[in-house]
Design an enzyme around this catalytic site. Sequence first.
Site, PDB file in Angstrom:
ATOM      1  N   ASN A  34       0.869  -1.175   0.000  1.00 33.52           N
ATOM      2  CA  ASN A  34       0.000   0.000   0.000  1.00 33.52           C
ATOM      3  C   ASN A  34       0.905   1.223   0.000  1.00 33.52           C
ATOM      4  OD1 ASN A  34      -1.788   2.047   0.476  1.00 33.52           O
ATOM      5  ND2 ASN A  34      -2.425   1.366   2.511  1.00 33.52           N
ATOM      6  N   TRP A  35       1.029   1.830  -1.162  1.00 30.85           N
ATOM      7  CA  TRP A  35       1.964   2.956  -1.283  1.00 30.85           C
ATOM      8  C   TRP A  35       1.412   4.237  -0.654  1.00 30.85           C
ATOM      9  CZ3 TRP A  35       4.152   2.646  -7.035  1.00 30.85           C
ATOM     10  CH2 TRP A  35       4.772   1.397  -7.197  1.00 30.85           C
ATOM     11  N   LYS A  36       0.155   4.228  -0.285  1.00 27.54           N
ATOM     12  CA  LYS A  36      -0.489   5.411   0.320  1.00 27.54           C
ATOM     13  C   LYS A  36      -0.271   6.645  -0.585  1.00 27.54           C
ATOM     14  CE  LYS A  36      -0.222   3.196   4.797  1.00 27.54           C
ATOM     15  NZ  LYS A  36      -0.147   3.310   6.247  1.00 27.54           N
TER      16      LYS A  36
ATOM     17  N   HIS B 259      -9.658   1.272   5.042  1.00 24.34           N
ATOM     18  CA  HIS B 259      -8.371   1.466   5.728  1.00 24.34           C
ATOM     19  C   HIS B 259      -8.574   2.436   6.899  1.00 24.34           C
ATOM     20  CE1 HIS B 259      -4.231   2.563   6.530  1.00 24.34           C
ATOM     21  NE2 HIS B 259      -3.882   1.461   5.875  1.00 24.34           N
TER      22      HIS B 259
ATOM     23  N   GLU C 234      -6.889   4.836   7.886  1.00 24.40           N
ATOM     24  CA  GLU C 234      -6.659   6.239   7.536  1.00 24.40           C
ATOM     25  C   GLU C 234      -7.898   6.828   6.864  1.00 24.40           C
ATOM     26  OE1 GLU C 234      -2.945   5.520   5.529  1.00 24.40           O
ATOM     27  OE2 GLU C 234      -2.084   4.982   7.471  1.00 24.40           O
TER      28      GLU C 234
ATOM     29  N   GLU D  20      -5.382  -4.747  10.707  1.00 25.85           N
ATOM     30  CA  GLU D  20      -4.365  -3.712  10.884  1.00 25.85           C
ATOM     31  C   GLU D  20      -4.617  -2.970  12.201  1.00 25.85           C
ATOM     32  OE1 GLU D  20      -2.453  -2.567   6.862  1.00 25.85           O
ATOM     33  OE2 GLU D  20      -4.065  -1.162   7.283  1.00 25.85           O
TER      34      GLU D  20
ATOM     35  N   GLY E 109       2.614   2.431  10.909  1.00 26.68           N
ATOM     36  CA  GLY E 109       3.564   3.536  10.767  1.00 26.68           C
ATOM     37  C   GLY E 109       4.277   3.901  12.048  1.00 26.68           C
TER      38      GLY E 109
ATOM     39  N   SER F   7       3.515  -1.969  10.403  1.00 27.43           N
ATOM     40  CA  SER F   7       4.973  -2.007  10.611  1.00 27.43           C
ATOM     41  C   SER F   7       5.615  -3.340  10.231  1.00 27.43           C
ATOM     42  CB  SER F   7       5.320  -1.635  12.064  1.00 27.43           C
ATOM     43  OG  SER F   7       4.957  -0.295  12.327  1.00 27.43           O
TER      44      SER F   7
ATOM     45  N   GLY G  29       2.918  -1.070   4.347  1.00 30.92           N
ATOM     46  CA  GLY G  29       2.941   0.361   4.037  1.00 30.92           C
ATOM     47  C   GLY G  29       4.364   0.823   3.758  1.00 30.92           C
ATOM     48  N   GLY G  30       4.990   1.400   4.761  1.00 30.46           N
ATOM     49  CA  GLY G  30       6.313   2.018   4.614  1.00 30.46           C
ATOM     50  C   GLY G  30       7.344   1.136   3.910  1.00 30.46           C
TER      51      GLY G  30
HETATM   52  P1  13P Z   1       3.029   0.530   7.736  1.00 33.50           P
HETATM   53  O1  13P Z   1       3.540  -0.774   7.154  1.00 33.50           O
HETATM   54  O2  13P Z   1       3.764   1.724   7.261  1.00 33.50           O
HETATM   55  O3  13P Z   1       2.909   0.438   9.233  1.00 33.50           O
HETATM   56  O4  13P Z   1       1.530   0.692   7.173  1.00 33.50           O
HETATM   57  C1  13P Z   1       0.640  -0.354   7.299  1.00 33.50           C
HETATM   58  C2  13P Z   1      -0.589  -0.029   6.526  1.00 33.50           C
HETATM   59  O5  13P Z   1      -1.351   0.833   6.885  1.00 33.50           O
HETATM   60  C3  13P Z   1      -0.812  -0.780   5.287  1.00 33.50           C
HETATM   61  O6  13P Z   1      -2.088  -0.553   4.792  1.00 33.50           O
END
Ligand code: 13P
Length: 249
Positions: free
Chosen positions: A9-11, A95, A97, A167, A173, A213, A234-235
């Site tokens: 997930n590149w956000k 998600h 977010e 999640e 994050g 994470s 994510g990251g």
């Molecule tokens: P991180 O891997 O950066 O914690 O993000 C997880 C996430 O929200 C994937 O959708």
Amino acid sequence: MRKRIIAGNWKMNETIDESVALASAIKSSLFEIDDPEVVLCPPFTSIARVGEIIYGTAIELGAQNMYWEQSGAYTGEISPPMLKALGCRYVILGHSERRGLFGETDAVVNRKIKACLENGLSPIVCVGETLEKREAGVTREIVSKQFTRSLAGISGEDIKRCVIAYEPIWAIGTGRTATPVQAQEVHAFIRSLIAESFGREAADEVRIQYGGSVNPDNAGGILSQPDIDGALVGGASLKAESFCRIVLS
Ligand code: 13P
């Protein structure tokens, strides 16, 4: 046997040029991999280009959000047919977010999931509790409520096309990941919810990803758990090297 699914997930990261570089680097390492299933979810602006780069490989394309209508006067929104036409197979929905920053309720997520399925796309449905709720000991109540409301009215066949992503918000994050045992416990609980609502056969088929994470160092431990069928990253999905190491772990 459930095939593992690792999604990046590149956000809201990566311009077109950056996306091309990232997708090309990932492709050069993973073009022959078809197990686990690999999914890239770039921002809307990069989906078309990334789709061209991974075309012909087993790497799948996903989006990070979607509106439920087919077309019309919905300024700023993207429809299921638009994503289909770009070659998307998956859409991340609900998600934390989107829920937290953009006010998406379970009812909104439910409408999006239904539209996603009706258009032949597969939703990656996210659920997870805040730190406050975990410390209050109500993780199961929160996850159960999100699961039941978000997936209300979905058929026993359609649920098999859904991926659930657990999640925990406190792990997103933050560098603070759930331990494999903590994650497994909630994953097993989610599988019991699937069995209750949709039957044992569906529960055995639906894949449940962990997100929060995930990195190359902790992925192996997390993915070794019996009810963890993949990761939503994510990251660490923004660096080809770390994402590929997670896929290959
Ligand atoms: P991180 O891997 O950066 O914690 O993000 C997880 C996430 O929200 C994937 O959708």
